[in-house]
Design a protein around this motif. Structure first.
Motif, PDB file in Angstrom:
ATOM      1  N   ARG A 163      16.229   0.534  11.958  1.00 17.99           N
ATOM      2  CA  ARG A 163      15.360   1.166  11.073  1.00 17.99           C
ATOM      3  C   ARG A 163      15.435   2.689  10.957  1.00 17.99           C
ATOM      4  O   ARG A 163      15.622   3.306  10.108  1.00 17.99           O
ATOM      5  N   PRO A 164      15.495   3.464  11.995  1.00 15.42           N
ATOM      6  CA  PRO A 164      15.672   5.008  11.946  1.00 15.42           C
ATOM      7  C   PRO A 164      16.945   5.369  11.260  1.00 15.42           C
ATOM      8  O   PRO A 164      17.039   6.481  10.471  1.00 15.42           O
ATOM      9  N   HIS A 165      17.893   4.713  11.160  1.00 14.43           N
ATOM     10  CA  HIS A 165      19.326   4.785  10.638  1.00 14.43           C
ATOM     11  C   HIS A 165      19.259   4.499   9.026  1.00 14.43           C
ATOM     12  O   HIS A 165      19.900   4.956   8.456  1.00 14.43           O
ATOM     13  N   ILE A 166      18.482   3.592   8.862  1.00 15.27           N
ATOM     14  CA  ILE A 166      18.131   3.145   7.363  1.00 15.27           C
ATOM     15  C   ILE A 166      17.730   4.391   6.599  1.00 15.27           C
ATOM     16  O   ILE A 166      18.228   4.529   5.568  1.00 15.27           O
ATOM     17  N   ARG A 167      16.622   4.856   7.249  1.00 18.65           N
ATOM     18  CA  ARG A 167      16.053   5.994   6.664  1.00 18.65           C
ATOM     19  C   ARG A 167      16.859   7.056   6.224  1.00 18.65           C
ATOM     20  O   ARG A 167      16.979   7.734   5.343  1.00 18.65           O
ATOM     21  N   ASN A 168      18.054   7.127   7.113  1.00 20.25           N
ATOM     22  CA  ASN A 168      18.990   8.276   6.730  1.00 20.25           C
ATOM     23  C   ASN A 168      20.064   7.676   6.085  1.00 20.25           C
ATOM     24  O   ASN A 168      21.280   8.428   5.994  1.00 20.25           O
ATOM     25  N   GLY A 169      19.946   6.440   5.480  1.00 27.67           N
ATOM     26  CA  GLY A 169      21.092   5.954   4.350  1.00 27.67           C
ATOM     27  C   GLY A 169      22.032   4.944   5.037  1.00 27.67           C
ATOM     28  O   GLY A 169      22.882   4.365   4.165  1.00 27.67           O
ATOM     29  N   GLU A 181       0.852  -1.436   0.103  1.00 25.32           N
ATOM     30  CA  GLU A 181      -0.009   0.039  -0.098  1.00 25.32           C
ATOM     31  C   GLU A 181       0.796   1.297   0.088  1.00 25.32           C
ATOM     32  O   GLU A 181       0.682   2.167  -0.668  1.00 25.32           O
ATOM     33  N   VAL A 182       1.802   1.234   0.565  1.00 20.50           N
ATOM     34  CA  VAL A 182       2.731   2.510   0.976  1.00 20.50           C
ATOM     35  C   VAL A 182       3.410   2.615  -0.520  1.00 20.50           C
ATOM     36  O   VAL A 182       3.580   3.722  -1.096  1.00 20.50           O
ATOM     37  N   LEU A 183       4.079   1.466  -0.965  1.00 19.40           N
ATOM     38  CA  LEU A 183       4.512   1.549  -2.227  1.00 19.40           C
ATOM     39  C   LEU A 183       3.918   1.954  -3.497  1.00 19.40           C
ATOM     40  O   LEU A 183       4.232   2.814  -4.378  1.00 19.40           O
ATOM     41  N   VAL A 204       6.953   7.674  -2.045  1.00 21.97           N
ATOM     42  CA  VAL A 204       8.175   7.291  -1.293  1.00 21.97           C
ATOM     43  C   VAL A 204       9.537   7.622  -2.100  1.00 21.97           C
ATOM     44  O   VAL A 204       9.507   7.374  -3.203  1.00 21.97           O
ATOM     45  N   ASP A 205      10.312   8.006  -1.221  1.00 26.23           N
ATOM     46  CA  ASP A 205      11.563   8.053  -2.124  1.00 26.23           C
ATOM     47  C   ASP A 205      12.396   7.117  -2.458  1.00 26.23           C
ATOM     48  O   ASP A 205      12.079   6.001  -1.945  1.00 26.23           O
ATOM     49  N   GLU A 206      13.282   6.937  -3.176  1.00 25.48           N
ATOM     50  CA  GLU A 206      13.982   5.885  -3.847  1.00 25.48           C
ATOM     51  C   GLU A 206      14.586   4.908  -2.735  1.00 25.48           C
ATOM     52  O   GLU A 206      14.532   3.613  -3.036  1.00 25.48           O
ATOM     53  N   VAL A 207      15.263   5.546  -1.844  1.00 28.81           N
ATOM     54  CA  VAL A 207      15.977   4.577  -0.983  1.00 28.81           C
ATOM     55  C   VAL A 207      14.822   3.926   0.008  1.00 28.81           C
ATOM     56  O   VAL A 207      14.973   2.763   0.047  1.00 28.81           O
ATOM     57  N   THR A 208      14.015   4.710   0.489  1.00 26.53           N
ATOM     58  CA  THR A 208      12.759   4.004   1.253  1.00 26.53           C
ATOM     59  C   THR A 208      12.157   2.957   0.485  1.00 26.53           C
ATOM     60  O   THR A 208      11.978   1.971   1.068  1.00 26.53           O
TER      61      THR A 208
END
Ligand SMILES: CCCCCCCCCCCCCCCC(=O)SCCNC(=O)CCNC(=O)[C@H](O)C(C)(C)COP(=O)(O)OP(=O)(O)OC[C@H]1O[C@@H](n2cnc3c(N)ncnc32)[C@H](O)[C@@H]1OP(=O)(O)O
Length: 327
Positions: free
Chosen positions: A253-259, A168-170, A175-179
Motif C-alpha cells: 500500500r505505501p508504495h502504491i501511493r508513491n506510484g 466516502e473518501v472518493l 483525492v489525487d487521480e492516482v489514489t
C-alpha cells in the motif's frame, strides 16, 4: 472443544456444483460450514473441497486463506477432539483455480500423547498447489503467563465498512487521480461473496485508502455478519481463512501511493500460531499487520488478531512475492 462433524461420504469427484459461498445460498453460516467443515471424505486421509473463493474479482485464482482454512479443517478431522490446533506452517506452491475442486491429502506424521502432527498437501490436476504442516496440542494448564496489550483504537461501531469508507473518501475528500484510480480498482476487486459474508472496517480509513502518507502497517476490525454457532472449529477455520486477507496489501500500500503498481503479487508462505482456541469470529476482532522488511521482490509481514475483549488470539507471519513490471 465441540465434537468434529463427520465428513460426508463420497459424491462424484468431478462435479463442481458450488463456487464461492453460494452453497445453501444466502445462509452465511451454512455457506461457511459447507466451505470449511463439510469437506467430503473420499478415502482415509483424503478430502475434497468444492467451495472456492476468488481472492480477487478479476482472476480465477483461489484465495490463499481458503486453502489454509480448508487444510486446517481436513487435518482437524483426523485428530481426536481433545487436540486443538496451535501452529500451522505453509507454502503456496502453485496458483489454484476456483473452477476445479481441491483434493486435500493428509499424512498423519505422528500421534503423541500431548501433540499430534499432520502434513497436508493440496492438489489440483495431480499437482501440489499448497503444502503445510499443522500441529495440534492437548490443552495444558498455564506454566508461565503474559501477553502484549491490544492497541487502543476507535471501536468498530464508530467506523464505516470498507466500501462505504472508500466511497466516502472518493465523494467528499480531495483525492489525487492516482489514489482515486487505485481505490476504484480495489473496490472492483473485492469479491461480492466476501462482502456478503464479512464486515471489514479500516481503523484509519484515510491511511487504509491511501489518502495519507502511510507506514507499511494496517489495522482492520473484522467479523462474520451472522451468528456462526458454537462450534469452535468453524471459528478457527474462518479466522485462519481471514488472516491472509490484509498481509500482502499492508506491504504494498505505501508504495502504491508513491506510484508503484505491482505486476505480480502473491502470498508465498503463511504461518499461524493460535494462542487461544475459544473466540468468536462473528464478534469483532482486530487484525493488526505490519511489514518490517521488503526487498529482492519479497516482503515480510507479521500480524496479530485480537478478540474484542483484548486477548491476543492469533499471531501470523508471511512472505509475499511483490514484483515490479519487467523493463
Ligand atoms: C476497500 C475495501 C477492502 C476490503 C478488503 C477485502 C479484500 C478482498 C480479498 C483480497 C485478498 C487479497 C490477498 C490475496 C493473497 C492471496 O491469496 S495470493 C494466493 C496464494 N498464493 C499463490 O497462489 C501463489 C502460488 N505460488 C505460485 O504461483 C508460484 O510458486 C510462483 C510464486 C509463481 C513461483 O513459481 P515459479 O515457477 O518459480 O515461477 P516464476 O519462474 O517466478 O514465473 C512465474 C511467472 O511470473 C512471470 N514473471 C517473472 N517476473 C515477472 C515480473 N517482474 N512481472 C510480472 N511477471 C513476472 C514469469 O514470466 C512467469 O510467467 P509464465 O511464464 O508462467 O506465464
Amino acid at each position: 472443544m465441540a465434537k468434529p462433524k463427520a465428513p460426508t461420504e463420497g459424491t462424484p469427484l468431478c462435479n463442481v456444483e458450488h463456487i464461492e459461498f453460494e452453497s445453501r445460498a444466502n445462509d452465511i453460516k451454512a455457506g461457511l460450514i459447507d466451505t470449511f467443515l463439510n469437506l467430503q471424505r473420499i478415502d482415509t486421509n483424503l478430502y475434497i473441497a468444492r467451495h472456492l473463493l476468488k481472492g480477487r474479482h478479476s482472476y480465477n485464482a483461489v484465495y490463499g486463506g481458503q486453502v489454509v482454512g480448508q487444510s486446517l479443517a481436513a487435518a482437524a478431522a483426523t485428530v481426536e477432539d481433545c487436540f486443538i490446533p496451535h501452529s500451522l506452517h505453509s507454502y503456496f506452491i502453485k496458483t489454484g483455480s476456483v473452477d476445479k475442486p481441491i483434493l486435500y491429502m493428509i499424512d498423519r506424521i505422528r500421534d503423541g500423547r500431548s501433540f499430534c502432527t499432520r502434513v497436508v498437501k493440496a492438489v489440483q490436476d495431480g499437482e501440489a498447489i499448497f503444502s503445510c504442516q499443522i500441529s495440534f496440542h492437548h490443552k495444558e494448564p498455564d506454566a508461565i503467563k503474559h501477553s502484549s496489550k491490544m492497541p487502543e483504537v476507535t471501536p468498530p461501531e464508530q467506523l464505516l465498512p470498507a466500501r462505504e469508507a472508500a466511497l466516502e473518501v472518493l465523494r467528499t475528500k480531495e483525492v489525487d487521480e492516482v489514489t482515486a484510480g487505485v481505490i476504484q480498482h480495489f473496490l472492483k476487486e473485492i469479491p461480492d461473496a466476501f462482502e456478503r459474508v464479512f464486515d471489514v472496517r479500516p481503523v484509519n480509513p484515510a491511511k487504509y485508502l491511501l489518502k495519507e502518507d502511510t507506514e507499511p502497517m494496517s489495522m482492520i476490525w473484522i467479523r462474520a455478519r451472522e451468528n456462526l454457532g458454537d462450534d469452535h472449529r468453524l471459528h478457527q477455520c474462518v479466522a485462519a481463512y481471514l488472516t491472509d486477507l490484509s498481509m500482502l496489501t499492508t506491504a504494498v500500500r505505501p508504495h502504491i501511493r508513491n506510484g508503484f503498481i505491482p505486476s505480480m503479487s502473491f502470498s508465498l508462505d503463511h504461518c499461524i500460531w493460535m494462542h487461544e482456541n475459544e473466540f468468536r469470529i462473528d464478534d469483532w476482532m482486530l487484525y493488526e499487520t505490519i511489514s518490517s522488511k521488503a526487498g529482492g521482490s519479497r516482503a515480510f509481514i507479521e500480524g496479530r488478531l485480537w478478540s474484542r475483549d483484548g486477548r491476543l488470539i492469533i499471531s501470523t507471519a508471511q512472505e509475499a512475492l511483490v514484483r515490479a513490471p519487467k523493463v
